[in-house]
Design an enzyme around this catalytic site. Structure first.
Site, PDB file in Angstrom:
ATOM      1  N   GLU A   9      57.197  26.935 -15.894  1.00  0.00           N
ATOM      2  CA  GLU A   9      56.528  27.416 -14.683  1.00  0.00           C
ATOM      3  C   GLU A   9      55.020  27.105 -14.680  1.00  0.00           C
ATOM      4  OE1 GLU A   9      59.357  30.657 -12.630  1.00  0.00           O
ATOM      5  OE2 GLU A   9      58.323  31.412 -14.386  1.00  0.00           O
TER       6      GLU A   9
ATOM      7  N   HIS B  34      57.160  39.339 -13.181  1.00  0.00           N
ATOM      8  CA  HIS B  34      58.158  39.905 -12.273  1.00  0.00           C
ATOM      9  C   HIS B  34      58.005  41.424 -12.220  1.00  0.00           C
ATOM     10  CE1 HIS B  34      60.770  36.259 -13.791  1.00  0.00           C
ATOM     11  NE2 HIS B  34      59.731  35.874 -13.075  1.00  0.00           N
TER      12      HIS B  34
HETATM   13 ZN   LIG Z   1      59.280  33.747 -12.931  1.00  0.00          ZN
END
Ligand SMILES: [Zn+2]
Length: 278
Positions: A75, A96
């Protein structure tokens, strides 16, 4: 700051992200600029609560790994989108956090004009469209939203927050999750009261004096500074769509919202029953 200090700081932020429950298992990633060629970032497949300075990776601005024994996070492309479009940003945190992610999953836009700190530190919090994580397409979803924010909700995924340093970038993750939690709780209590125009203008003046930017500074005189289109106002469908169609109207907040649907149904039923009884 030297590279070792920055590595230690990423590990420290990782521990806080994990301790707050913002990243289950190996979720989340953290990065910081080293210079105009290199970015320091967390590795893939490691708990953010257990990072050690030697676990961290160095990548270039295309995501190519330049240093570190572990593989860089997939990411990182999301982080690089931020660095490429925001020269003022030196650190990015992606995680998250459950309450903010609940908004991301419900497709519920994060409203403005509820808490002073959120207005000053975050401003408008947009939601990026969903794409498969780890891809360039995913990293591109935030590009149109970068100019006017420091906190973005990623649809059906999580959040990305950024700032001038690691501490500030992480603070935005805490602020957005605490805010979303308060919104969920207050809605359970019954309603969310919004600032009126005068209160909002005062807060935005304070924000300007503190030296923060906000895209609402650049809106026209009569624009709605709290252009919330869903949360808390979702009960009042017709009012929301009327506001949306007029574009830039000034709203008075929820304090003047009409009675809720159940009350209306009860009133109508009572009148119908009374008419039938005649
Ligand atoms: Zn993520």
């Amino acid at each position: 700051m030297n590279i070792y200090k920055l590595k230690e700081q990423i590990c420290e932020i990782g521990r806080r992200v994990y301790a707050k429950g913002f990243a289950a298992a190996n979720d989340g990633n953290i990065s910081t600029r080293l210079n105009d060629r290199e970015v320091l970032c967390s590795p893939t497949m490691m708990s953010k609560g257990l990072l050690k300075p030697e676990d961290l990776c160095v990548v270039d601005y295309e995501g190519k790994q330049l240093g570190g024994t572990r593989k860089r996070s997939s990411e990182i492309l999301l982080h690089l989108s931020v660095y490429k479009h925001r020269p003022d940003v030196n650190a990015v945190v992606h995680c998250h956090p459950p309450h903010a992610t609940a908004f991301a999953v419900a497709g519920e836009p994060v409203p403005n004009c509820v808490l002073p700190e959120v207005e000053v530190f975050l401003g408008e919090v947009p939601t990026a469209l969903y794409e498969t994580p780890g891809t360039q397409k995913f990293a591109d979803t935030i590009v149109p939203l970068l100019k006017s924010s420091n906190t973005i909700i990623l649809a059906n995924h999580g959040t990305v927050t950024f700032g001038p340093d690691l501490e500030k970038a992480y603070w935005n993750s805490e602020i957005i999750d605490a805010y979303c939690r308060i919104l969920i709780l207050s809605k359970q209590l019954g309603r969310v009261n919004y600032f009126n125009d005068k209160q909002t203008k005062e807060l935005l003046d304070l924000k300007k004096r503190l030296g923060y930017d906000d895209q609402r500074f650049h809106k026209g005189e009569n624009c709605d500074l709290c252009a919330n289109d869903s949360f808390g106002r979702g009960y009042v469908e017709e009012q929301s769509s009327a506001q949306a169609s007029s574009g830039c109207t000034v709203s008075n907040g929820l304090a003047s919202a009409p009675p809720d649907l159940n009350t209306l149904v009860e009133l109508v039923t009572e009148q119908v029953m009374a008419a039938l009884a005649k």
